[in-house]
Design a protein around this motif. Structure first.
Motif, PDB file in Angstrom:
ATOM      1  N   VAL A  96       0.850  -1.193   0.000  1.00  0.00           N
ATOM      2  CA  VAL A  96       0.000   0.000   0.000  1.00  0.00           C
ATOM      3  C   VAL A  96       0.886   1.243   0.000  1.00  0.00           C
ATOM      4  N   ASP A  97       0.250   2.384  -0.183  1.00  0.00           N
ATOM      5  CA  ASP A  97       0.948   3.664  -0.082  1.00  0.00           C
ATOM      6  C   ASP A  97       0.995   4.068   1.388  1.00  0.00           C
ATOM      7  N   TYR A  98       2.203   4.253   1.913  1.00  0.00           N
ATOM      8  CA  TYR A  98       2.352   4.532   3.346  1.00  0.00           C
ATOM      9  C   TYR A  98       1.618   5.811   3.749  1.00  0.00           C
ATOM     10  N   ASN A  99       1.769   6.867   2.974  1.00  0.00           N
ATOM     11  CA  ASN A  99       1.174   8.144   3.356  1.00  0.00           C
ATOM     12  C   ASN A  99      -0.344   8.063   3.456  1.00  0.00           C
ATOM     13  N   ARG A 100      -0.957   7.204   2.658  1.00  0.00           N
ATOM     14  CA  ARG A 100      -2.407   7.061   2.721  1.00  0.00           C
ATOM     15  C   ARG A 100      -2.831   6.178   3.894  1.00  0.00           C
ATOM     16  N   PHE A 101      -2.207   5.023   4.046  1.00  0.00           N
ATOM     17  CA  PHE A 101      -2.710   4.049   5.016  1.00  0.00           C
ATOM     18  C   PHE A 101      -2.072   4.161   6.392  1.00  0.00           C
ATOM     19  N   SER A 102      -1.189   5.142   6.576  1.00  0.00           N
ATOM     20  CA  SER A 102      -0.752   5.462   7.936  1.00  0.00           C
ATOM     21  C   SER A 102      -1.721   6.448   8.578  1.00  0.00           C
ATOM     22  N   LEU A 103      -2.744   6.848   7.818  1.00  0.00           N
ATOM     23  CA  LEU A 103      -3.818   7.684   8.335  1.00  0.00           C
ATOM     24  C   LEU A 103      -5.060   6.822   8.581  1.00  0.00           C
ATOM     25  N   ASN A 104      -6.084   7.454   9.089  1.00  0.00           N
ATOM     26  CA  ASN A 104      -7.310   6.727   9.413  1.00  0.00           C
ATOM     27  C   ASN A 104      -7.924   6.100   8.154  1.00  0.00           C
ATOM     28  N   HIS A 105      -8.400   4.870   8.262  1.00  0.00           N
ATOM     29  CA  HIS A 105      -9.055   4.190   7.144  1.00  0.00           C
ATOM     30  C   HIS A 105      -9.947   3.084   7.696  1.00  0.00           C
ATOM     31  N   THR A 106     -10.671   2.433   6.809  1.00  0.00           N
ATOM     32  CA  THR A 106     -11.546   1.334   7.214  1.00  0.00           C
ATOM     33  C   THR A 106     -11.165   0.063   6.461  1.00  0.00           C
ATOM     34  N   TYR A 107     -11.759  -1.020   6.886  1.00  0.00           N
ATOM     35  CA  TYR A 107     -11.466  -2.315   6.276  1.00  0.00           C
ATOM     36  C   TYR A 107     -11.827  -2.329   4.797  1.00  0.00           C
ATOM     37  N   LYS A 116       8.582  -9.374   8.213  1.00  0.00           N
ATOM     38  CA  LYS A 116       9.616  -8.357   8.458  1.00  0.00           C
ATOM     39  C   LYS A 116      10.784  -8.540   7.498  1.00  0.00           C
ATOM     40  N   GLU A 117      11.161  -9.790   7.261  1.00  0.00           N
ATOM     41  CA  GLU A 117      12.267 -10.052   6.348  1.00  0.00           C
ATOM     42  C   GLU A 117      11.900  -9.630   4.931  1.00  0.00           C
ATOM     43  N   LEU A 118      10.658  -9.876   4.537  1.00  0.00           N
ATOM     44  CA  LEU A 118      10.182  -9.434   3.231  1.00  0.00           C
ATOM     45  C   LEU A 118      10.240  -7.911   3.133  1.00  0.00           C
ATOM     46  N   CYS A 119       9.838  -7.232   4.185  1.00  0.00           N
ATOM     47  CA  CYS A 119       9.857  -5.773   4.203  1.00  0.00           C
ATOM     48  C   CYS A 119      11.282  -5.245   4.039  1.00  0.00           C
ATOM     49  N   ARG A 120      12.219  -5.851   4.747  1.00  0.00           N
ATOM     50  CA  ARG A 120      13.623  -5.420   4.634  1.00  0.00           C
ATOM     51  C   ARG A 120      14.181  -5.715   3.242  1.00  0.00           C
ATOM     52  N   ASN A 121      13.937  -6.923   2.769  1.00  0.00           N
ATOM     53  CA  ASN A 121      14.544  -7.345   1.498  1.00  0.00           C
ATOM     54  C   ASN A 121      14.023  -6.549   0.310  1.00  0.00           C
ATOM     55  N   THR A 122      12.813  -6.046   0.409  1.00  0.00           N
ATOM     56  CA  THR A 122      12.232  -5.290  -0.699  1.00  0.00           C
ATOM     57  C   THR A 122      12.295  -3.783  -0.455  1.00  0.00           C
ATOM     58  N   ASN A 123      13.031  -3.376   0.581  1.00  0.00           N
ATOM     59  CA  ASN A 123      13.256  -1.959   0.891  1.00  0.00           C
ATOM     60  C   ASN A 123      11.936  -1.188   0.961  1.00  0.00           C
ATOM     61  N   LEU A 124      11.033  -1.676   1.819  1.00  0.00           N
ATOM     62  CA  LEU A 124       9.776  -0.981   2.057  1.00  0.00           C
ATOM     63  C   LEU A 124       9.836  -0.270   3.400  1.00  0.00           C
ATOM     64  N   LYS A 125       9.046   0.779   3.532  1.00  0.00           N
ATOM     65  CA  LYS A 125       9.160   1.684   4.668  1.00  0.00           C
ATOM     66  C   LYS A 125       8.693   1.067   5.983  1.00  0.00           C
ATOM     67  N   ALA A 126       7.625   0.290   5.939  1.00  0.00           N
ATOM     68  CA  ALA A 126       7.032  -0.185   7.189  1.00  0.00           C
ATOM     69  C   ALA A 126       6.046  -1.308   6.896  1.00  0.00           C
ATOM     70  N   ILE A 127       5.572  -1.930   7.979  1.00  0.00           N
ATOM     71  CA  ILE A 127       4.422  -2.836   7.910  1.00  0.00           C
ATOM     72  C   ILE A 127       3.293  -2.175   8.689  1.00  0.00           C
ATOM     73  N   LEU A 128       2.152  -2.013   8.064  1.00  0.00           N
ATOM     74  CA  LEU A 128       0.962  -1.454   8.696  1.00  0.00           C
ATOM     75  C   LEU A 128      -0.076  -2.570   8.851  1.00  0.00           C
ATOM     76  N   ALA A 129      -0.961  -2.377   9.777  1.00  0.00           N
ATOM     77  CA  ALA A 129      -2.053  -3.347   9.947  1.00  0.00           C
ATOM     78  C   ALA A 129      -3.165  -2.713  10.751  1.00  0.00           C
ATOM     79  N   GLY A 130      -4.389  -3.069  10.394  1.00  0.00           N
ATOM     80  CA  GLY A 130      -5.539  -2.709  11.204  1.00  0.00           C
ATOM     81  C   GLY A 130      -5.786  -3.834  12.188  1.00  0.00           C
ATOM     82  N   GLY A 131      -5.541  -3.577  13.458  1.00  0.00           N
ATOM     83  CA  GLY A 131      -5.609  -4.647  14.458  1.00  0.00           C
ATOM     84  C   GLY A 131      -6.899  -4.637  15.234  1.00  0.00           C
ATOM     85  N   ARG A 132      -7.648  -5.720  15.136  1.00  0.00           N
ATOM     86  CA  ARG A 132      -8.861  -5.870  15.944  1.00  0.00           C
ATOM     87  C   ARG A 132      -8.492  -5.934  17.430  1.00  0.00           C
ATOM     88  N   ILE A 133      -9.453  -5.608  18.288  1.00  0.00           N
ATOM     89  CA  ILE A 133      -9.267  -5.732  19.742  1.00  0.00           C
ATOM     90  C   ILE A 133     -10.441  -6.541  20.308  1.00  0.00           C
TER      91      ILE A 133
END
Length: 511
Positions: A70-81, A125-142
């Motif tokens: 995904v695009d970090y700048n978009r999905f590091s902000l509020n969003h829905t499923y 995490k290894e995939l994120c590092r190997n492909t030089n991506l900025k972060a891993i984001l996730a919408g976490g249920r509680i």
């Protein structure tokens, strides 16, 4: 699961795995709709095959992780499923995205307790590092929130989970895998009644991310070779005599492809023997008359032998005052200087030396370095100032006459490495100078120290010289390990500083 030891295999998901994967999703996600349609899973595999991972036991899928870009700048902000998966169950994968988004991680109930979820997260995490991506984001249920929603706000619930006063099956797991809660998202998945429609935006940052992939000429070195000269004080009759001896060591270190050569504090003190009849105050000022020539000739050595040189330290007269200055001679010809800040009682009494008032980190082609001259290493504030400027390697040129003086430098240097999560190299002199007052005997055992954690040697000492013997030593230091330590170490000293209690040093104080 039977009592036999599982035979686990981690691999990417294939189209033929759908029926088995769907059965597992129906089992785990019964409360939120179960498995995705075949079309959705096939689309994931087609668009981003490396992001779809499973663990199998003897050929049976027992856990899986589904991921998109995904695009970090978009999905590091509020969003829905539905911003991730629309009403038609179409995944919003962005092939040119700069971050991973974790869709789901699920493990068969019979296999919980084997830390399979952690394996799947580590693979992400290894995939994120190997492909030089900025972060891993996730919408976490509680999903534990509904049990206490009548008397706790959702923010109070998240805080209590963070403090381990409450356990949430998803949020607790995410936090144990180094994910931070960045924001609370309302109406993320309205049908998720257990979470009361809420979700947390979780983020794991890739500390190795390069925003612009560098060319091979601009790439940052990750393995750096340090060379240290344990210098023997001996009678010398001229600057040429001194430079000839220094060039021998510089040439040797260069021959072993060292990135740095460290000389000791006052390595040019033998030239004070040219004036045995003078007082110590007069002799040190006469010695300072050679410092500019020595600096320039060392700079030529740095360029000629393609090695960065820390020229120990030398006395330098400026505006009628005498200072103790270490020079960094870059192999591209640039020259930086670091004043000694804390002057010892001996230097004040016998030589009338003044102290500087600034420490800084120097950018080099082999990392960010700082220089603390001898006594300066015994003051933790200076090391912390350097660490707040991003230091990776501290060099400590020293001169000590007794073993207890040496041990003060050594033990404090080791402390600086641990508390500032960096490497520290110390280099001293050995031998005797009978004709030079106040620099007549030497004690040294040069060494390179690391932080103390599982990524480094068990005693946090990478290499050390034989005591009181003229020699050179080498150490290869891995700068990437410092990044791992800062985020995933057994302890993370820099991250756990109580700035609310004792504050921090600001760069403005250094200007």
């Amino acid at each position: 699961m039977d009592t036999n030891t599982p035979l686990l295999n981690l691999r990417t998901i294939e189209p033929g795995d759908y029926d088995e994967l769907a059965a597992l999703m129906n089992l785990v996600f019964e409360d939120v709709g179960g498995a995705w349609p075949r079309m959705t899973i096939m689309d994931l595999i087609h668009q981003f095959p490396d992001g779809q991972i499973c663990i199998e036991d003897s050929g049976k899928i027992v856990g899986a992780a589904l991921t998109i870009k995904v695009d970090y700048n978009r999905f590091s902000l509020n969003h829905t499923y539905t911003d991730i998966i629309n009403e038609q169950n179409v995944i919003q994968h962005q092939a040119n995205g700069d971050a991973l988004y974790g869709l789901d991680v699920f493990v068969h109930p019979d296999y919980r307790g084997l830390r399979l979820g952690r394996r799947l997260y580590d693979a992400r995490k290894e995939l994120c590092r190997n492909t030089n991506l900025k972060a891993i984001l996730a919408g976490g249920r509680i999903p534990g929130y509904h049990k206490v929603a009548d008397h706790l706000s959702v923010l109070e619930y998240i805080e209590k989970v963070k403090r381990k006063e409450l356990h949430d099956p998803i949020l607790s797991f995410q936090q144990s895998n180094d994910f931070d809660v960045k924001r609370l998202m309302k109406h993320y998945l309205p049908e998720d009644t257990k979470s009361c429609g809420y979700a947390t935006l979780l983020e794991w940052d890739n500390v190795f991310y390069d925003e612009v992939a560098p060319s091979i000429l601009d790439s940052e070195k990750t393995m750096v070779r340090l060379g240290i000269v344990q210098w023997q004080m001996r009678m010398m009759v001229s600057v040429d005599d001194l430079i000839d001896q220094a060039e021998f060591f510089v040439s040797s270190l260069s021959g072993y492809q060292s990135d740095f050569a460290l000389f000791p504090e006052f390595f040019n003190a033998p030239l004070m023997g040219l004036w045995p009849e003078q007082s110590s105050v007069e002799a040190i000022r006469l010695l300072s008359g050679f410092s500019e020539e020595i600096k320039q000739r060392f700079s030529q050595l740095a360029v000629t032998y393609n090695i960065n040189i820390i020229s120990g330290s030398m006395p330098v007269m400026k505006d009628g005052r005498l200072y103790n200055i270490a020079y960094l001679l870059h192999r591209d010809g640039c020259i930086d200087e670091q004043y000694k800040i804390h002057i010892t009682p001996h230097e004040q009494r016998d030589w009338v030396i003044d102290g500087g008032d600034k420490v800084k980190v120097f950018e080099t082609d082999a990392g960010r370095i700082g220089i603390l001259i001898c006594y300066d290493a015994e003051f933790p504030e200076l090391g912390r100032m350097l660490s707040e400027q991003g230091v990776q390697i501290m060099f400590v040129p020293f001169w000590t006459d007794t073993k207890n003086g040496y041990l003060r430098v050594r033990l404090c240097a080791q402390a600086r490495a641990i508390e500032n999560e960096c490497y520290v190299a110390i280099g001293g002199s050995v031998g005797n100078l009978p004709r030079v007052n106040n620099v007549d005997i030497q004690y040294a055992q040069s060494a390179v120290f690391s932080p103390s954690d599982i990524y480094f040697p068990h005693d946090a000492t990478i290499t050390e010289a034989s005591p009181n013997t003229e020699m050179i030593i080498f150490a290869d230091v891995e700068l990437d390990k410092l990044k791992y330590l800062n985020t995933e170490g057994s302890v993370t000293n820099l991250r756990h500083r109580r700035l609310d209690l004792y504050g921090g040093f600001t760069l403005s104080k250094q200007k």
